[in-house]
Structure formats: C-alpha cells, structure tokens
Design a protein around this motif. Structure first.
Motif, PDB file in Angstrom:
ATOM      1  N   HIS A   4       0.820  -1.189   0.000  1.00 20.23           N
ATOM      2  CA  HIS A   4       0.000   0.000   0.000  1.00 20.23           C
ATOM      3  C   HIS A   4       0.867   1.256   0.000  1.00 20.23           C
ATOM      4  CE1 HIS A   4      -3.447   2.531   1.655  1.00 20.23           C
ATOM      5  NE2 HIS A   4      -3.884   2.025   0.534  1.00 20.23           N
ATOM      6  N   ALA A   5       1.847   1.217   0.849  1.00 20.73           N
ATOM      7  CA  ALA A   5       2.779   2.338   0.913  1.00 20.73           C
ATOM      8  C   ALA A   5       3.517   2.475  -0.420  1.00 20.73           C
ATOM      9  CB  ALA A   5       3.774   2.128   2.043  1.00 20.73           C
ATOM     10  N   ALA A   6       3.833   1.314  -1.008  1.00 15.92           N
ATOM     11  CA  ALA A   6       4.628   1.294  -2.234  1.00 15.92           C
ATOM     12  C   ALA A   6       3.950   2.028  -3.380  1.00 15.92           C
ATOM     13  CB  ALA A   6       4.917  -0.144  -2.657  1.00 15.92           C
ATOM     14  N   VAL A   7       2.655   1.834  -3.506  1.00 13.62           N
ATOM     15  CA  VAL A   7       1.984   2.452  -4.644  1.00 13.62           C
ATOM     16  C   VAL A   7       1.614   3.893  -4.361  1.00 13.62           C
ATOM     17  CG1 VAL A   7       1.138   0.287  -5.565  1.00 13.62           C
ATOM     18  CG2 VAL A   7      -0.232   1.527  -3.886  1.00 13.62           C
ATOM     19  N   GLY A   8       2.313   4.494  -3.445  1.00 18.91           N
ATOM     20  CA  GLY A   8       2.090   5.914  -3.197  1.00 18.91           C
ATOM     21  C   GLY A   8       0.765   6.185  -2.540  1.00 18.91           C
ATOM     22  N   CYS A  25       7.646   1.347   7.172  1.00 17.39           N
ATOM     23  CA  CYS A  25       6.931   2.056   6.109  1.00 17.39           C
ATOM     24  C   CYS A  25       7.398   3.495   5.944  1.00 17.39           C
ATOM     25  CB  CYS A  25       5.434   2.006   6.373  1.00 17.39           C
ATOM     26  SG  CYS A  25       4.767   0.349   6.166  1.00 17.39           S
ATOM     27  N   GLY A  26       8.216   3.938   6.853  1.00 16.25           N
ATOM     28  CA  GLY A  26       8.730   5.294   6.724  1.00 16.25           C
ATOM     29  C   GLY A  26       9.911   5.374   5.774  1.00 16.25           C
ATOM     30  N   MET A  27      10.243   4.259   5.142  1.00 16.50           N
ATOM     31  CA  MET A  27      11.454   4.189   4.315  1.00 16.50           C
ATOM     32  C   MET A  27      11.328   4.833   2.945  1.00 16.50           C
ATOM     33  SD  MET A  27      13.073   0.423   5.006  1.00 16.50           S
ATOM     34  CE  MET A  27      11.698  -0.465   4.313  1.00 16.50           C
ATOM     35  N   ARG A  28      10.566   5.864   2.846  1.00 13.92           N
ATOM     36  CA  ARG A  28      10.292   6.500   1.563  1.00 13.92           C
ATOM     37  C   ARG A  28      11.496   6.816   0.693  1.00 13.92           C
ATOM     38  NH1 ARG A  28       7.791   9.215   4.758  1.00 13.92           N
ATOM     39  NH2 ARG A  28       9.098  11.043   4.581  1.00 13.92           N
ATOM     40  N   LEU A  51      11.067  -0.708  -1.851  1.00 10.48           N
ATOM     41  CA  LEU A  51      10.065  -1.758  -1.720  1.00 10.48           C
ATOM     42  C   LEU A  51      10.711  -3.086  -1.356  1.00 10.48           C
ATOM     43  CD1 LEU A  51       7.244  -2.810  -1.804  1.00 10.48           C
ATOM     44  CD2 LEU A  51       7.379  -2.978  -4.282  1.00 10.48           C
ATOM     45  N   THR A  52      11.816  -3.348  -1.995  1.00  3.94           N
ATOM     46  CA  THR A  52      12.552  -4.575  -1.690  1.00  3.94           C
ATOM     47  C   THR A  52      12.953  -4.594  -0.226  1.00  3.94           C
ATOM     48  OG1 THR A  52      13.460  -4.456  -3.909  1.00  3.94           O
ATOM     49  CG2 THR A  52      14.511  -5.986  -2.374  1.00  3.94           C
ATOM     50  N   GLU A  53      13.525  -3.505   0.192  1.00  4.59           N
ATOM     51  CA  GLU A  53      13.949  -3.410   1.588  1.00  4.59           C
ATOM     52  C   GLU A  53      12.788  -3.575   2.543  1.00  4.59           C
ATOM     53  OE1 GLU A  53      17.904  -0.524   1.467  1.00  4.59           O
ATOM     54  OE2 GLU A  53      16.165  -0.010   2.662  1.00  4.59           O
TER      55      GLU A  53
END
Lengths: 192, 192, 192, 192
Positions: free
Chosen positions: C98-102, C161-164, C170-172
């Motif tokens: 979810h986070a990944a797709v912005g 999820c803060g790894m923006r 995403l891999t990480e």
DNA sequence: CATGAATGAGGATTCATTCAT
DNA sequence: GATGAATGAATCCTCATTCAT
C-alpha cells in the motif's frame, strides 16, 4: 543588572514613535486602526511593534493609560488652589478643552465608558476616582450635591466629550458642561 | 412595476423576522453580530437577508430607524397633556426607562452619538428634533433655558443611556437625568 | 428533513476535491502543506476549505481517518480466508504494498506513531486494534508469539513504512517485514 | 587566516553551551524549538548563536552529528569483545537503552529516518555504516542472515525508538528489538 | 423567491535571520 | 565577539457579499 534594563536609545525612540502613532490613530477616532498601519506610520515594521507590545490590545491599553495619567494629575492641583466647587467646574472644563485641542479626550472618555471591555477597567476606575474626589470635596463643603458619584458623572461626561462630529462643538460642549455643573449645585442643599 | 410593490405575505414575514433578529442582536449589545447569525436566528439564509437589505449597514440602519420612530412619537403626546417643562422631564425619563427595560435605547443613543457614521444621520436628526421641540416649548414658556439645542442635549443623553454595564444602572441614570433637568431649569431666568 | 441534509452536488464535489488535494499533499510527505495551497490545488478558495473543515487540523484528521478506514477493513477479511499466521503475514505485506503504490501508508503510519498528537489518537488506536486482532488470533493458534501487542507492532511498522526516500525501498521494506514476521513466529513456542 | 583558527576560550564555551541547549531542546522532543529560546537557555543572545552556526538547520545538524558520533564508536568495541551475533544484539539494545534514558536516541533515529532532509544525510549514512559492519560480521560468521543491509535495519530501528509517548516504553522497545534480532538470526542458514 | 456554497481581501501574529550598537 | 532590536515574509483564519442551484 537592573530588574528591567533601560532600553537602548533607538529602541526607546521606536517605542515612543509607536505609542505616538497609535495615539494619533486611536485618539483620532480610528479605533480599528490596523497594526500594520500604526507600525508603518511609526516608521518601523510590525515585528518591532510586537517586540514592544505583546498584542494590539496591549498597545491600545498603554495609549489610554498615558492619556488618563495626564488628566488624573489635575484634580489634586485644582483642589489645592480653589474651593471644591470651583475645582470641579474647572476640571469639567479642562476635560472639554482637552478634547477640543484634539488631545483625544473625547475618544478616551467615550471608549472608557461606552464599552464593557476590561481593557479599560483601570482607566475607567482612575477617571472615576478623580471625579469622586472632586465631588466629595464639594459635598463636604456643602456646595455640591452629595448623591452623585464619580462613575455616574463620568458617564455623562462621556456623552458630552463624544460630540466630535458636530459643527461648533466646543461651544455646545461648554454649554452642556455648565448645564451639568448647574445641576450639581442645584440640589446641593437638598441632596447633601 | 410600482416604486414599491406590496410584498408577498411570506416575504414580509421574512423581512419582519430579520428585523426582529437584528434588533435582538444589535440592541442586545452585540453590535458586531454577523449577518450569517442574524439570518439564522431569523430562520432564513443569508441570501434572503441580502434580498431585503442591500448591505449589513442598511439592515442596522433600518433597525435604528424603527426604534427611533417609536420614541419620536412621544414628545407630541406629552406636550399635549403636560406643561412643556413637565413634558421634557417625562421624555427624558422615558428614554431612560426605555433603555432600562432592555428595549435598546441605550445602544440606539450611544450609536447615534458616538459615531460620525452617516448611517445614523437621519436617526440622529429626528431624535434631536424631538428634543428641540420640547426645549423650545419650555423656553417659550420661560421654564427652561433657551440656549440649549436638541443636538446638544442628545449628546448628553447618549452619555447617560450608555451606562449599560454598571451595577445599579437605573438609579444612576435617573439621577443624572434629574441633574441635567435641574441644569436646564436652573438657568431659565438667566438664559431664556 | 434529514438530521444532516445531503450536500449539494457541487459542494460534495468540492469537499472531495479538498480531501483529495489534502491527501496528495499530506500523504505525499508535505505535512506542513499550507491551507492556501491545498485549496488552490483543489480548485477552490480558502473560504471553501474552511466551510468544509473547521480548521486545518480537522482536515488532516479526516484525511487520515479515511486512509485508516480503508486499511482496517482488511484484517477481518484476511482472517476469514486464511490461517491467522498467514493472515498476519499478508496484512503486513499489504501495508507495505500500500505504501509502495504511493497510497500514502508510509506517512500515515509514520505520523500516527511518531507524534503524540491527540489528533491521531483514534487512527492510532484503530490500526493497533487491527494488528491486535491478528496477533491474538495467531497466538490462539499457537503459531505466533503471544507477548507482542498491537501498539508495539504498530511502532515497528511505522519504521518500516517510513522508508520512503531510499532507492529500491520496496525490496527493503518487504525484507524487513519478513524479518519481523520471522521474529514473531520464532518465539511462538517460547512466548505463547 | 587558518582554515579553522582555534576559538577563544569564551567563544568555545558559548559554542558548547549552545550545542548543549539545542541538544536539550531537540532531543527532548521539541523539534520546533525557537532559536531565540535555545540561545536564551544557553545564556547568550541570538546573534551569538548565528556567529557559531550559519542557520538553525546547521545547529540541528551539529547536534545530531555529535550524538551519532558517540553511538558509532560502540560497534568497533563490541566486535572486539564479542562474537558478531552478540555484538549486534548488544548494539541494538544499546540504542534502545540510550533512548530510554532520555539521551535522545529516539529523536535522533526518528529524525534521521523519517525525513528525506539532506540535513541528516551524513548522520544517516554513518549510523547505517555502523549497522552494516555488525551485520556483515555476523553474516561472515554465519550466525546472522546476510541479506539485510544497514540502511534497512536502520529504518526498522527508527520505528522502534520512536516509541516515546507510550506507557511501558522500555519493555515494548526491548521486546520488539528482540523480535527483530530473532528475525535476523532466523534466516541465517537460509539467507546467508 | 430562497438557499447556502463560494469567494477572497484582509488582519493579527510568529520567528528565522540580519545588522546597528 | 556579543548583544538584542528590527525586519517582513509567511500563515491561519474571518466574514461581508455574490451567485449558481
């Protein structure tokens, strides 16, 4: 180190300029004057205004305090040099003349009485005290009726001094002040 | 289209409701009342308010006009039934009592006199006229001094009726009114 | 008349536009986004923003509430279709994807956990509840350690999820989620 | 003029006082602390602050740099005295304990990871390096999975150490750290 | 006619940074 | 070097008035 270090020369100058500009604005009748405008006409930026006065209200309060300070010095002197009745008459006229020369007495009195705002509580109280002292001295001397209090008289004066807009208002103001004064003596025997 | 077509029944009802709500707000002392709030307490939307009154000021003006209308009917009646001096005394007290019962006279008078706003020009003029008539009648009868004009007296009354916030309001107001009245008679012989 | 009348079509459109613009801004990472800018990018004026949302904070809160609403629907469904352990794993990954797709999950989680602000209290509580339900189901089944609570896990996820900003995040994110998941199972026998 | 002349004694004292005051403020959680306040609590004026630090950001950066310096000394020592796996475990717990005693690790980690700001780039990199060294040593020894990198682990730790506001902070933080550690070992065989 | 949503020009206040003393 | 006064752009929010529905 003094409890409150004296301001640097330029800072004091700015503070005075701000008070003066605010005085011009508020006492000139523009009670909604914008802080930005006051600052500008004092030749400083708003930030400077806020360095010297916590809020817009604090600035107004200070302006009024100074104005009232000036006026409240008079009654003591007048009582020292005249009979109470005469001292009262002169003080009433002093307020009127003061208003006449644009010294802003009209707005001061008006603001003080026409609003419930606690901002003016102190000013209101001090003006009322000044009048009370005069009234009491007159009552003690038997030449002024004793059933009128300072706050009450203050209200009436507010009405008189609020007569800014009229043509020839100084004449009118003097007249109605005399009217009030007559009323105050009229009942002296009866109400003292 | 006639200059002023009779309003539909519901339109008139809305107009009345708006005036009533505005009266409640303004005369109750909230002179900064928001149009939105006034409309809401009249049970309509702002748009309706603006259909009936061009601007916020126009609404205020109308409220004051009606209030003043009511009061200005009195002098004629009083003069018909009493000697001028007594008519004047009664009218002055009428204003005070009116203010006392929360009918808003205090705010009316205060607003009328404390501002230069042309909004109140007409109201001011009519109140002054009412007082002039009484003063002139008294002067003609020789029981009231003749050098005081309606506008001048109006100012003084503004000061008196502005005494809203104080404890013991009515007593003070009556007192100072009596003071003024005494002053008005005091100089009758001299100044008439 | 319904308790809360449905908004007019255009009003609803504006409301949606505002929420969407705010979402874009806040979830995009600009947590200091100015109201003026949000309004502009929603194609309306600030006044409109303030008609729909009492304050800037109220708007943020609403954005987060909606976002969290969406996510909190998932656990129930996952538990209905998978064993608890698998449901948990999928939910963790769902958050990450979810986070990944912005979709802003990163900022949501981060904001929810990194501040003490009561603004996010509700959102925080609901996310924590969602996780608690999954953890408890897993603990009951004996496949997940039982000594980790929802709020605790929520914190850790916030970090993930803060790894923006990172390249290839995403891999990480997937990796470390797996790490956590492994940790949660690792102690199952011991800590349940 | 040498690249960096040694500061006069009092200048250095001021610089230290400023850093200390800033540390107190920022690491204490008030990340919006005003420069004026920081200067005051350092016993100097803002001007002095700006003599030592170009901008507010530069001051923050320096605070974080020092904090990170302290922490980054640890891994080398730990690796010298313990097997890699144990060194890693101890370092993770060290971070947690450090945060626990209010030494501000929580804010440091959180700030470092929760923002993209280049201000923290260096700090971020050094912390990640410290973790990388430990992870690599563990991977080389075959007791820690080799597919997790420093930056990744750093993110997760940010989430953990951001758990400031909660009741029972330290317990939760230790727990989830253990969880992570378990996860790191769990896959050692598989992922190394 | 009525509704109430939209507008947008202000208005008070804050605070990082500069610079005269 | 230190001081702290001055700057002024930026920010949130208000509310009289207009106008689409």
């Amino acid at each position: 180190m003094p409890a409150s270090r004296p301001l640097r020369a330029d800072a004091r100058r700015n503070r005075e300029a701000l008070l003066s500009a605010a005085r011009q604005a508020f006492l000139g009748g523009d009670t909604d004057a914008h802080v930005e405008d006051i600052a500008r006409s004092a030749g400083v930026a708003v930030g400077t205004l806020y360095r010297h006065f916590e809020t817009r209200e604090a600035l107004i309060e200070e302006v009024y305090r100074k104005e009232v300070d000036d006026l409240c010095a008079a009654p003591a002197e007048l009582l020292a040099q005249h009979p109470p009745e005469e001292a009262l008459r002169r003080f009433l006229l002093l307020l009127v003349e003061h208003a006449a020369v644009g010294k802003g007495m009209s707005v001061v009195l008006e603001s003080i009485m026409a609003t419930d705002s606690p901002v003016f509580d102190e000013a209101r109280a001090r003006m009322a005290d000044a009048l009370s002292r005069l009234l009491e001295a007159g009552a003690a001397a038997g030449t002024v009726r004793g059933d009128v209090t300072g706050p009450t008289l203050l209200r009436a004066l507010g009405g008189i001094c609020g007569m800014r807009a009229t043509e020839g208002w100084l004449t009118e103001a003097r007249q109605i002040t005399a009217l009030l004064f007559d009323g105050l003596r009229h009942g002296a025997a009866r109400a003292a």
